[in-house]
Every structure is written in C-alpha cells, then in structure tokens.
Design a protein around this motif. Sequence first.
Motif, mmCIF file in Angstrom:
data_model
loop_
_atom_site.group_PDB
_atom_site.id
_atom_site.type_symbol
_atom_site.label_atom_id
_atom_site.label_comp_id
_atom_site.label_asym_id
_atom_site.label_seq_id
_atom_site.Cartn_x
_atom_site.Cartn_y
_atom_site.Cartn_z
ATOM 1 N N GLY A 179 0.627 -8.033 -13.529
ATOM 2 C CA GLY A 179 -0.279 -7.775 -12.420
ATOM 3 C C GLY A 179 -0.422 -6.303 -12.118
ATOM 4 N N GLY A 202 -0.843 -8.258 -7.056
ATOM 5 C CA GLY A 202 -0.914 -9.613 -7.549
ATOM 6 C C GLY A 202 -1.350 -9.630 -8.994
ATOM 7 N N TYR A 208 -0.091 -14.989 -8.786
ATOM 8 C CA TYR A 208 0.928 -14.585 -7.820
ATOM 9 C C TYR A 208 0.406 -13.421 -6.985
ATOM 10 C CZ TYR A 208 2.406 -10.170 -9.928
ATOM 11 O OH TYR A 208 2.440 -8.873 -10.369
ATOM 12 N N THR A 209 1.006 -13.260 -5.827
ATOM 13 C CA THR A 209 0.709 -12.133 -4.948
ATOM 14 C C THR A 209 2.014 -11.669 -4.315
ATOM 15 O OG1 THR A 209 -0.653 -11.346 -3.105
ATOM 16 C CG2 THR A 209 0.172 -13.596 -2.958
ATOM 17 N N LYS A 210 2.075 -10.399 -3.958
ATOM 18 C CA LYS A 210 3.273 -9.876 -3.313
ATOM 19 C C LYS A 210 2.896 -8.806 -2.318
ATOM 20 C CE LYS A 210 5.910 -6.524 -5.002
ATOM 21 N NZ LYS A 210 6.871 -5.766 -5.713
ATOM 22 N N TYR A 230 1.222 -3.742 -2.029
ATOM 23 C CA TYR A 230 0.713 -5.094 -2.199
ATOM 24 C C TYR A 230 0.128 -5.204 -3.601
ATOM 25 C CZ TYR A 230 -3.564 -2.595 -1.046
ATOM 26 O OH TYR A 230 -4.584 -1.681 -1.030
ATOM 27 N N GLN A 290 -0.466 -3.313 -8.713
ATOM 28 C CA GLN A 290 0.092 -3.099 -7.386
ATOM 29 C C GLN A 290 -0.453 -1.803 -6.813
ATOM 30 O OE1 GLN A 290 4.227 -4.098 -6.922
ATOM 31 N NE2 GLN A 290 4.564 -2.299 -5.666
ATOM 32 N N THR A 329 6.864 -12.737 -1.898
ATOM 33 C CA THR A 329 5.958 -13.077 -2.987
ATOM 34 C C THR A 329 5.531 -14.534 -2.844
ATOM 35 O OG1 THR A 329 7.718 -13.789 -4.493
ATOM 36 C CG2 THR A 329 7.077 -11.484 -4.587
#
Length: 147
Positions: A9, A33, A90-92, A31, A11, A114
């Motif tokens: 991903g 993903g 996914y995301t964080k 942030y 960021q 996450t």
Amino acid sequence: NFFYPVKLGVQQERLLGNKSNKNGVSITYNYGGGVSLGLLRPYYVQLSTSGKYIKYDSPDSLEFLNTQSIIAGPGFSQGWSDLKVTPGLYTKAAIRFDYGSYNEVISALEVGVTGEYYSKSIPIMLRNEAKKFFVSGYVAFIFGKRK
C-alpha cells in the motif's frame, strides 16, 4: 488455520506540530491503505493411531477433535500445498510523537489502528464464526540515529 496477511500500500504523513532542535515533541499523523492478500494455511494434527497428519475437513475429521488421539501439531512444512489466497483491502491510521533530542537520535512513540476487509470469510478458529473484517491496534517504539 494459520492466517498470513500480506499487504502492499501507500501511506501519507502530515506534521501537526514541530519541535525545536534541542528538545520538545514533534507530532505527526499518518494514514494509508492498499491491497491485502490473505494466505490461509490449514492446521494439521498427527494422530497416535495411524501416525498420519490430518486437517479438519479431511474424511476422518472427527479424529481432529479427539484430544486423546492427537500426538503432535503441525510442523512448518505441513499445509503449504493446500494454501488458499483471499484478496482484500486494508487501511491504517496512526499518530506519532517524536521526542528525540538534537535531531540526531530518533526516539518516537507511534499509536495506530488498522482495518482489513477480505472478499471471503476467513475461518481461523474452529467453532468460532469466520469473519471478513478485522480491526487491530498497535503501539510502536522507534529508536535509531539520523544521518
């Protein structure tokens, strides 16, 4: 089952508050993903009666639940031929507190969360409901030296 999430991903990091050179705390948030591949490897057990390894969905899966007939769990080599791949996203998000002095030593604390969503339910534990969405939190302590 064993579950291995593999993520790729991007960021972004944003500065909320900077610190002076000698002391203080710099605060940033980040942030991001991307895509996630869920690798699901079945858990095998070795039976005392036959010595063979079985997984839960095999014809003799009733033996899988009989704790008296199990003599060993799986080694690292079992189950790779039955690997299943499940795509997902996914995301964080995190906040980072950098308290290192003189801009030479990196000393920071990062706290984040996450979320992962997969296209199919992931059966990890026997007798537990399989889920598509997973949430986790983390705390990271960062040490090092700037060049």
